[in-house]
Design a protein around this motif. Sequence first.
Motif, PDB file in Angstrom:
ATOM      1  N   GLY A 100     -30.486  24.792   9.980  1.00 25.01           N
ATOM      2  CA  GLY A 100     -30.780  25.882   9.065  1.00 25.01           C
ATOM      3  C   GLY A 100     -32.068  25.566   8.328  1.00 25.01           C
ATOM      4  O   GLY A 100     -32.209  24.496   7.743  1.00 25.01           O
ATOM      5  N   VAL A 101     -33.021  26.479   8.401  1.00 23.78           N
ATOM      6  CA  VAL A 101     -34.290  26.308   7.692  1.00 23.78           C
ATOM      7  C   VAL A 101     -34.444  27.454   6.696  1.00 23.78           C
ATOM      8  O   VAL A 101     -33.778  28.482   6.816  1.00 23.78           O
ATOM      9  N   ASP A 102     -35.307  27.252   5.710  1.00 20.25           N
ATOM     10  CA  ASP A 102     -35.427  28.269   4.662  1.00 20.25           C
ATOM     11  C   ASP A 102     -35.926  29.607   5.208  1.00 20.25           C
ATOM     12  O   ASP A 102     -35.527  30.665   4.753  1.00 20.25           O
ATOM     13  N   ARG A 103     -36.797  29.564   6.220  1.00 19.24           N
ATOM     14  CA  ARG A 103     -37.299  30.759   6.902  1.00 19.24           C
ATOM     15  C   ARG A 103     -37.887  30.298   8.231  1.00 19.24           C
ATOM     16  O   ARG A 103     -38.056  29.106   8.452  1.00 19.24           O
ATOM     17  N   GLU A 104     -38.185  31.235   9.121  1.00 12.81           N
ATOM     18  CA  GLU A 104     -38.806  30.837  10.388  1.00 12.81           C
ATOM     19  C   GLU A 104     -40.145  30.176  10.105  1.00 12.81           C
ATOM     20  O   GLU A 104     -40.975  30.731   9.394  1.00 12.81           O
ATOM     21  N   ARG A 105     -40.310  28.976  10.635  1.00 11.59           N
ATOM     22  CA  ARG A 105     -41.533  28.189  10.465  1.00 11.59           C
ATOM     23  C   ARG A 105     -41.931  27.625  11.818  1.00 11.59           C
ATOM     24  O   ARG A 105     -41.079  27.409  12.671  1.00 11.59           O
ATOM     25  N   PRO A 106     -43.210  27.315  11.988  1.00 17.85           N
ATOM     26  CA  PRO A 106     -43.612  26.631  13.222  1.00 17.85           C
ATOM     27  C   PRO A 106     -42.898  25.280  13.319  1.00 17.85           C
ATOM     28  O   PRO A 106     -42.605  24.647  12.302  1.00 17.85           O
ATOM     29  N   PHE A 107     -42.629  24.855  14.547  1.00 15.65           N
ATOM     30  CA  PHE A 107     -41.976  23.558  14.750  1.00 15.65           C
ATOM     31  C   PHE A 107     -42.508  22.926  16.030  1.00 15.65           C
ATOM     32  O   PHE A 107     -43.088  23.598  16.890  1.00 15.65           O
ATOM     33  N   ARG A 108     -42.310  21.618  16.132  1.00 12.08           N
ATOM     34  CA  ARG A 108     -42.725  20.854  17.313  1.00 12.08           C
ATOM     35  C   ARG A 108     -41.558  19.972  17.727  1.00 12.08           C
ATOM     36  O   ARG A 108     -40.878  19.398  16.892  1.00 12.08           O
ATOM     37  N   VAL A 109     -41.347  19.846  19.030  1.00 13.01           N
ATOM     38  CA  VAL A 109     -40.267  19.019  19.567  1.00 13.01           C
ATOM     39  C   VAL A 109     -40.882  17.871  20.355  1.00 13.01           C
ATOM     40  O   VAL A 109     -41.771  18.083  21.182  1.00 13.01           O
ATOM     41  N   THR A 110     -40.392  16.653  20.085  1.00 19.81           N
ATOM     42  CA  THR A 110     -40.847  15.466  20.804  1.00 19.81           C
ATOM     43  C   THR A 110     -39.628  14.757  21.362  1.00 19.81           C
ATOM     44  O   THR A 110     -38.639  14.577  20.658  1.00 19.81           O
ATOM     45  N   ARG A 111     -39.710  14.357  22.623  1.00 20.85           N
ATOM     46  CA  ARG A 111     -38.633  13.597  23.269  1.00 20.85           C
ATOM     47  C   ARG A 111     -39.106  12.153  23.359  1.00 20.85           C
ATOM     48  O   ARG A 111     -40.175  11.894  23.907  1.00 20.85           O
ATOM     49  N   LEU A 112     -38.308  11.222  22.831  1.00 22.03           N
ATOM     50  CA  LEU A 112     -38.678   9.803  22.817  1.00 22.03           C
ATOM     51  C   LEU A 112     -37.617   8.986  23.544  1.00 22.03           C
ATOM     52  O   LEU A 112     -36.430   9.273  23.458  1.00 22.03           O
ATOM     53  N   ALA A 113     -38.081   7.909  24.224  1.00 20.75           N
ATOM     54  CA  ALA A 113     -37.187   7.178  25.124  1.00 20.75           C
ATOM     55  C   ALA A 113     -36.642   5.863  24.587  1.00 20.75           C
ATOM     56  O   ALA A 113     -35.672   5.354  25.116  1.00 20.75           O
ATOM     57  N   SER A 114     -37.231   5.272  23.553  1.00 18.78           N
ATOM     58  CA  SER A 114     -36.790   3.938  23.161  1.00 18.78           C
ATOM     59  C   SER A 114     -36.695   3.810  21.642  1.00 18.78           C
ATOM     60  O   SER A 114     -37.701   3.482  21.014  1.00 18.78           O
ATOM     61  N   PRO A 115     -35.543   4.078  21.059  1.00 14.91           N
ATOM     62  CA  PRO A 115     -34.295   4.533  21.669  1.00 14.91           C
ATOM     63  C   PRO A 115     -34.361   6.025  22.025  1.00 14.91           C
ATOM     64  O   PRO A 115     -35.222   6.750  21.523  1.00 14.91           O
ATOM     65  N   VAL A 116     -33.419   6.468  22.846  1.00 16.36           N
ATOM     66  CA  VAL A 116     -33.384   7.868  23.275  1.00 16.36           C
ATOM     67  C   VAL A 116     -33.095   8.748  22.065  1.00 16.36           C
ATOM     68  O   VAL A 116     -32.101   8.554  21.360  1.00 16.36           O
ATOM     69  N   ARG A 117     -33.985   9.718  21.840  1.00 15.75           N
ATOM     70  CA  ARG A 117     -33.794  10.641  20.726  1.00 15.75           C
ATOM     71  C   ARG A 117     -34.695  11.858  20.896  1.00 15.75           C
ATOM     72  O   ARG A 117     -35.669  11.831  21.630  1.00 15.75           O
ATOM     73  N   VAL A 118     -34.327  12.923  20.190  1.00 13.34           N
ATOM     74  CA  VAL A 118     -35.115  14.141  20.137  1.00 13.34           C
ATOM     75  C   VAL A 118     -35.556  14.301  18.695  1.00 13.34           C
ATOM     76  O   VAL A 118     -34.740  14.194  17.763  1.00 13.34           O
ATOM     77  N   VAL A 119     -36.848  14.540  18.502  1.00 12.44           N
ATOM     78  CA  VAL A 119     -37.406  14.659  17.159  1.00 12.44           C
ATOM     79  C   VAL A 119     -37.955  16.070  16.993  1.00 12.44           C
ATOM     80  O   VAL A 119     -38.687  16.568  17.852  1.00 12.44           O
ATOM     81  N   ILE A 120     -37.573  16.713  15.890  1.00 12.04           N
ATOM     82  CA  ILE A 120     -38.050  18.052  15.585  1.00 12.04           C
ATOM     83  C   ILE A 120     -38.813  17.994  14.280  1.00 12.04           C
ATOM     84  O   ILE A 120     -38.268  17.576  13.248  1.00 12.04           O
ATOM     85  N   ASP A 121     -40.072  18.404  14.318  1.00  7.73           N
ATOM     86  CA  ASP A 121     -40.910  18.482  13.114  1.00  7.73           C
ATOM     87  C   ASP A 121     -41.025  19.951  12.746  1.00  7.73           C
ATOM     88  O   ASP A 121     -41.441  20.776  13.554  1.00  7.73           O
ATOM     89  N   VAL A 122     -40.653  20.275  11.504  1.00  5.31           N
ATOM     90  CA  VAL A 122     -40.720  21.637  10.996  1.00  5.31           C
ATOM     91  C   VAL A 122     -41.823  21.690   9.956  1.00  5.31           C
ATOM     92  O   VAL A 122     -41.880  20.827   9.065  1.00  5.31           O
ATOM     93  N   ALA A 123     -42.693  22.686  10.047  1.00  2.00           N
ATOM     94  CA  ALA A 123     -43.764  22.843   9.057  1.00  2.00           C
ATOM     95  C   ALA A 123     -43.139  22.996   7.681  1.00  2.00           C
ATOM     96  O   ALA A 123     -42.186  23.754   7.502  1.00  2.00           O
ATOM     97  N   ALA A 124     -43.637  22.247   6.714  1.00  2.00           N
ATOM     98  CA  ALA A 124     -43.056  22.232   5.367  1.00  2.00           C
ATOM     99  C   ALA A 124     -43.872  23.119   4.427  1.00  2.00           C
ATOM    100  O   ALA A 124     -45.053  23.356   4.666  1.00  2.00           O
ATOM    101  N   PRO A 125     -43.220  23.557   3.355  1.00  2.00           N
ATOM    102  CA  PRO A 125     -43.946  24.376   2.361  1.00  2.00           C
ATOM    103  C   PRO A 125     -44.974  23.539   1.610  1.00  2.00           C
ATOM    104  O   PRO A 125     -44.878  22.358   1.537  1.00  2.00           O
TER     105      PRO A 125
END
Length: 125
Positions: A100-125
């Motif tokens: 849940g975000v305060d409103r629709e904002r640009p975001f970026r998704v990064t997949r990382l392997a060591s350790p395995v994880r998904v990272v989501i960066d949401v543009a902040a106010p």
Amino acid sequence: VAVTGVQTCALPISGVAAVPGVEVRYVERPVVEDGSGRGVAVDGGAVLLVRMEPALDADLTRGSAPRTYGGPTRLRPDTRALIELVRTGGFESVLSWAAGVDRERPFRVTRLASPVRVVIDVAAP
């Protein structure tokens, strides 16, 4: 983690050898739980659905298939843009969370392997 201009959410994934495929997109409400179809309340003005596949939240190499994630299914970070994270499913090799975000904002998704994880960066106010 709050960095100037970006708020980050990292989702570690256990029990997989490779980073799963991931789809992140804004969805309309109601948000539904995978498998059951039950409605899931998610706070915020908009909802990002994070769908990872193949990804498991259980160790299928063991007969009892114990859960690999024992943390909370609802998280409320202390940030202004990212309001809430809610686990919405772990069903048939698909693991999903709603952000849940305060409103629709640009975001970026990064997949990382060591350790395995998904990272989501949401543009902040």
